[in-house]
Design a protein around this motif. Structure first.
Motif, mmCIF file in Angstrom:
data_model
loop_
_atom_site.group_PDB
_atom_site.id
_atom_site.type_symbol
_atom_site.label_atom_id
_atom_site.label_comp_id
_atom_site.label_asym_id
_atom_site.label_seq_id
_atom_site.Cartn_x
_atom_site.Cartn_y
_atom_site.Cartn_z
ATOM 1 N N ARG A 256 -39.560 -14.032 7.425
ATOM 2 C CA ARG A 256 -40.099 -15.285 6.879
ATOM 3 C C ARG A 256 -39.217 -16.475 7.268
ATOM 4 O O ARG A 256 -39.705 -17.577 7.451
ATOM 5 N N PHE A 257 -37.906 -16.225 7.385
ATOM 6 C CA PHE A 257 -36.989 -17.279 7.825
ATOM 7 C C PHE A 257 -37.193 -17.603 9.303
ATOM 8 O O PHE A 257 -36.746 -18.627 9.787
ATOM 9 N N GLY A 258 -37.822 -16.685 10.058
ATOM 10 C CA GLY A 258 -38.053 -16.908 11.473
ATOM 11 C C GLY A 258 -37.299 -15.966 12.390
ATOM 12 O O GLY A 258 -37.306 -16.151 13.605
ATOM 13 N N ALA A 259 -36.646 -14.948 11.829
ATOM 14 C CA ALA A 259 -35.967 -13.957 12.669
ATOM 15 C C ALA A 259 -37.008 -13.037 13.297
ATOM 16 O O ALA A 259 -38.044 -12.771 12.707
ATOM 17 N N ILE A 260 -36.721 -12.557 14.506
ATOM 18 C CA ILE A 260 -37.668 -11.662 15.173
ATOM 19 C C ILE A 260 -37.441 -10.202 14.820
ATOM 20 O O ILE A 260 -38.338 -9.385 14.966
ATOM 21 N N ASP A 261 -36.218 -9.868 14.367
ATOM 22 C CA ASP A 261 -35.922 -8.481 14.027
ATOM 23 C C ASP A 261 -34.627 -8.434 13.241
ATOM 24 O O ASP A 261 -33.999 -9.463 12.982
ATOM 25 N N LEU A 262 -34.232 -7.211 12.914
ATOM 26 C CA LEU A 262 -33.029 -6.977 12.129
ATOM 27 C C LEU A 262 -32.339 -5.739 12.689
ATOM 28 O O LEU A 262 -33.005 -4.742 13.000
ATOM 29 N N ILE A 263 -31.027 -5.814 12.831
ATOM 30 C CA ILE A 263 -30.213 -4.661 13.207
ATOM 31 C C ILE A 263 -29.314 -4.374 12.012
ATOM 32 O O ILE A 263 -28.566 -5.251 11.565
#
Length: 130
Positions: free
Chosen positions: A101-108
Motif C-alpha cells: 500500500r505504501f508503494g513497495a513492489i515486494d518484501l524480502i
C-alpha cells in the motif's frame, strides 16, 4: 516480464553489518553496482544523485524510517518510478500488504540467506512489468 537489465541497486539499512552483507551478497556475488545508505535521508540523497535501478529499503531504520523514505521517493516525480523492495523482519502477510500500500513492489524477509539473495532480487526484477 522486465527485459531491462539491472545494473545498480541502492541499499538502505541502519545496521552496518547488514549493509556489509547486502554489499557482498549483491555486489560481489550478484555482480551489481551497489550504493549503500545508513538511513532514509542518505537513501533519498543517493537516489537523487545516483539514480539506481532498484532500491532495497529497511523498513525499521532509525530517524527517517522506511515508510517515510518511500513516501518521499514516491512524491518526487524524478524518483517515483524506481522500484522499491522492503527488507525487513516484519514479514507477515499483513505487513506485506501494508508495504505494498505504501508503494513497495515486494518484501524480502530478514533473516535471509546471503547466498541466495541475488537470485531473489533477480526474480523480483524479472517479474516487474517491462
Amino acid at each position: 516480464m522486465n527485459l531491462r537489465p539491472l545494473h545498480h541497486i541502492l541499499c538502505a539499512d541502519d545496521d552496518a553489518d547488514m549493509r556489509m552483507i547486502l554489499e557482498v551478497a549483491l555486489g560481489t556475488l550478484g555482480g551489481w553496482r551497489v550504493t549503500l545508505a545508513a538511513d532514509g535521508e542518505e537513501a533519498i540523497a543517493a537516489a537523487r544523485t545516483d539514480r539506481p535501478d532498484l532500491i532495497l529499503l529497511d523498513a525499521s531504520m532509525a530517524g527517517v524510517g522506511g515508510a517515510q523514505t518511500l513516501a518521499t521517493l514516491r512524491a518526487d516525480p524524478s524518483l517515483a518510478a524506481i522500484p522499491v523492495v522492503f527488507v525487513t523482519g516484519l514479514a507477515t502477510d499483513a505487513d506485506r500488504a501494508s508495504f505494498q500500500r505504501f508503494g513497495a513492489i515486494d518484501l524480502i524477509a530478514k533473516p535471509f540467506d546471503p547466498l541466495t539473495l541475488a537470485a531473489r532480487v533477480r526474480a523480483i526484477w524479472q517479474a516487474l512489468p517491462g
